[in-house]
Design an enzyme around this catalytic site. Structure first.
Site, PDB file in Angstrom:
ATOM      1  N   ASN A 194      -8.719 -14.667  -1.722  1.00 52.58           N
ATOM      2  CA  ASN A 194      -8.452 -13.254  -1.979  1.00 52.58           C
ATOM      3  C   ASN A 194      -9.662 -12.621  -2.642  1.00 52.58           C
ATOM      4  O   ASN A 194     -10.058 -13.013  -3.736  1.00 52.58           O
ATOM      5  CB  ASN A 194      -7.211 -13.103  -2.875  1.00 52.58           C
ATOM      6  CG  ASN A 194      -6.677 -11.668  -2.869  1.00 52.58           C
ATOM      7  OD1 ASN A 194      -7.304 -10.774  -2.303  1.00 52.58           O
ATOM      8  ND2 ASN A 194      -5.532 -11.476  -3.482  1.00 52.58           N
ATOM      9  N   LYS A 252       2.942  -3.227   4.232  1.00 54.00           N
ATOM     10  CA  LYS A 252       2.609  -2.954   2.826  1.00 54.00           C
ATOM     11  C   LYS A 252       2.710  -1.461   2.559  1.00 54.00           C
ATOM     12  O   LYS A 252       1.975  -0.685   3.161  1.00 54.00           O
ATOM     13  CB  LYS A 252       1.177  -3.456   2.593  1.00 54.00           C
ATOM     14  CG  LYS A 252       0.652  -3.337   1.179  1.00 54.00           C
ATOM     15  CD  LYS A 252      -0.780  -3.885   1.137  1.00 54.00           C
ATOM     16  CE  LYS A 252      -1.287  -4.068  -0.267  1.00 54.00           C
ATOM     17  NZ  LYS A 252      -2.686  -4.562  -0.263  1.00 54.00           N
ATOM     18  N   GLU A 258      -8.889 -12.650   2.657  1.00 53.05           N
ATOM     19  CA  GLU A 258      -7.849 -11.683   2.309  1.00 53.05           C
ATOM     20  C   GLU A 258      -8.401 -10.487   1.534  1.00 53.05           C
ATOM     21  O   GLU A 258      -9.222 -10.675   0.632  1.00 53.05           O
ATOM     22  CB  GLU A 258      -6.790 -12.327   1.401  1.00 53.05           C
ATOM     23  CG  GLU A 258      -6.133 -13.572   1.930  1.00 53.05           C
ATOM     24  CD  GLU A 258      -5.098 -14.112   0.930  1.00 53.05           C
ATOM     25  OE1 GLU A 258      -4.447 -15.107   1.264  1.00 53.05           O
ATOM     26  OE2 GLU A 258      -4.953 -13.554  -0.177  1.00 53.05           O
ATOM     27  N   SER A 259      -7.889  -9.329   1.850  1.00 56.48           N
ATOM     28  CA  SER A 259      -8.067  -8.083   1.082  1.00 56.48           C
ATOM     29  C   SER A 259      -9.373  -7.337   1.370  1.00 56.48           C
ATOM     30  O   SER A 259     -10.434  -7.937   1.516  1.00 56.48           O
ATOM     31  CB  SER A 259      -7.983  -8.314  -0.428  1.00 56.48           C
ATOM     32  OG  SER A 259      -6.726  -8.818  -0.788  1.00 56.48           O
ATOM     33  N   GLU A 273      -0.145  -7.155   7.713  1.00 60.66           N
ATOM     34  CA  GLU A 273       0.779  -6.996   6.595  1.00 60.66           C
ATOM     35  C   GLU A 273       1.546  -5.672   6.608  1.00 60.66           C
ATOM     36  O   GLU A 273       0.976  -4.614   6.840  1.00 60.66           O
ATOM     37  CB  GLU A 273      -0.015  -7.111   5.295  1.00 60.66           C
ATOM     38  CG  GLU A 273       0.840  -7.105   4.040  1.00 60.66           C
ATOM     39  CD  GLU A 273       0.143  -7.813   2.898  1.00 60.66           C
ATOM     40  OE1 GLU A 273       0.196  -9.064   2.850  1.00 60.66           O
ATOM     41  OE2 GLU A 273      -0.493  -7.136   2.077  1.00 60.66           O
ATOM     42  N   GLU A 324      -3.285 -19.351  -2.139  1.00 59.81           N
ATOM     43  CA  GLU A 324      -4.273 -18.299  -2.428  1.00 59.81           C
ATOM     44  C   GLU A 324      -5.091 -18.579  -3.687  1.00 59.81           C
ATOM     45  O   GLU A 324      -4.544 -18.889  -4.737  1.00 59.81           O
ATOM     46  CB  GLU A 324      -3.545 -16.963  -2.582  1.00 59.81           C
ATOM     47  CG  GLU A 324      -4.481 -15.817  -2.925  1.00 59.81           C
ATOM     48  CD  GLU A 324      -3.770 -14.490  -2.971  1.00 59.81           C
ATOM     49  OE1 GLU A 324      -3.214 -14.070  -1.952  1.00 59.81           O
ATOM     50  OE2 GLU A 324      -3.767 -13.871  -4.055  1.00 59.81           O
ATOM     51  N   LYS A 346       5.482 -12.471   1.542  1.00 55.72           N
ATOM     52  CA  LYS A 346       4.399 -12.177   0.608  1.00 55.72           C
ATOM     53  C   LYS A 346       5.019 -11.688  -0.684  1.00 55.72           C
ATOM     54  O   LYS A 346       5.582 -10.614  -0.747  1.00 55.72           O
ATOM     55  CB  LYS A 346       3.499 -11.116   1.239  1.00 55.72           C
ATOM     56  CG  LYS A 346       2.293 -10.772   0.406  1.00 55.72           C
ATOM     57  CD  LYS A 346       1.340 -11.932   0.332  1.00 55.72           C
ATOM     58  CE  LYS A 346      -0.009 -11.596   0.913  1.00 55.72           C
ATOM     59  NZ  LYS A 346      -0.511 -10.304   0.541  1.00 55.72           N
TER      60      LYS A 346
END
Ligand SMILES: O=P(O)(O)OC[C@@H](O)[C@@H](O)c1c[nH]c2ccccc12
Length: 264
Positions: free
Chosen positions: A186, A56, A216-217, A54, A165, A116
């Site tokens: 997530n 970001k 994710e994350s 990503e 998600e 995103k």
């Protein structure tokens, strides 16, 4: 009002400005000039792990992460490392992204691109495709069922892949009613911004057979990727660790190698 509601309210305001500049009909006309969407799914079927890397700059939970003056250079590093897809945050107010970042990255790499953002209207899906995105994120927590299904079907009609998600059981059940391709779990609850490392393990068994699963994350490195693939993940979505580490290509390469049996 949750953090998510607040973010979506800002997104809708910015959207109204763009809609005034480029009417829907014009956006639809632009679709004819865009190359067909790339299929990212083979990158999640192994060998190894599908890494969605990503771009970001900042986030509501962590604040400033990295300046990223040249998103194209970062994306090229991700591509060199073998990313299955590149996620470009296009939300402006909280994440410091823009559609311009996506357009610039599209012109420079052949890897599938994820827009995103907090996509809540048809316009944003068309905008994503017109900008060259191959995938779009749909956050179940931000959408009612009719809207979730409509946006999903629109994206699929445009040839795009949808990353759906979820962050709890009820959302996973709602997502399972779609013809799921990629299900993202997530670990960060977008309503509270807290990360719960056990979320993936809890929700993965509830996913319909055939869906490819993305954790994710909060992924800090190869050890986390190994843990998630052990729990059934086909892919991972990583932002902070890649934008703050000094070697994005090497980090992507090491994560993508998890599951190949290759020595690191
Ligand atoms: O920076 P991290 O902790 O590696 O997280 C990346 C990604 O999971 C996160 O940016 C994200 C997941 N879902 C989102 C929805 C909107 C905005 C951002 C996100």
């Amino acid at each position: 009002m949750t953090v998510l509601d607040d973010i979506v309210a800002g997104v809708r305001e910015d959207l109204a400005e763009r809609e005034a500049l480029v009417p829907l009909a014009e956006l639809r006309a632009r679709l004819g000039d865009v190359a067909p969407a790339l299929d990212p799914l083979p990158g999640f079927r192994g060998p190894g792990t599908g890494v969605i890397a990503e771009v970001k700059r900042r986030s509501p939970s962590k604040g400033h992460l990295a300046d990223i003056p040249d998103p194209v250079a970062l994306a090229q590093q991700y591509a060199a490392g073998g990313a299955a897809a590149i996620s470009v945050l296009t939300e402006q107010r909280r994440f410091g992204g823009s559609l311009g970042d996506l357009v610039a990255v599209r012109a420079a790499v052949d890897v599938p691109l994820l827009r995103k953002d907090f996509v809540v209207t048809d316009y944003q899906v068309l905008e994503a495709r017109a900008a060259g995105a191959d995938l779009v994120l749909l956050i179940v927590a931000a959408l009612d069922d009719p809207t979730l299904h409509r946006l999903h079907d629109l994206a699929r009609d445009l040839g795009m892949t949808v990353l759906v998600e979820v962050h709890d059981e009820a959302e996973t059940e709602r997502a399972a009613a779609l013809d799921l391709q990629l299900l993202g779990v997530n670990a960060r609850d977008l309503k509270t911004l807290e990360v719960h490392a056990d979320t993936f393990g809890r929700l993965a068994p509830l996913a319909p057979a055939g869906a490819l699963l993305v954790a994710e994350s909060g992924i800090g490195g190869v050890a986390d990727v190994e843990r998630y693939t052990g729990e059934g993940a086909h892919g991972v979505l990583v932002g902070e660790t890649l934008v703050k580490g000094g070697d994005p290509a090497g980090a992507v390469r090491a994560m993508a190698a998890v599951g190949t049996g290759a020595a690191r």
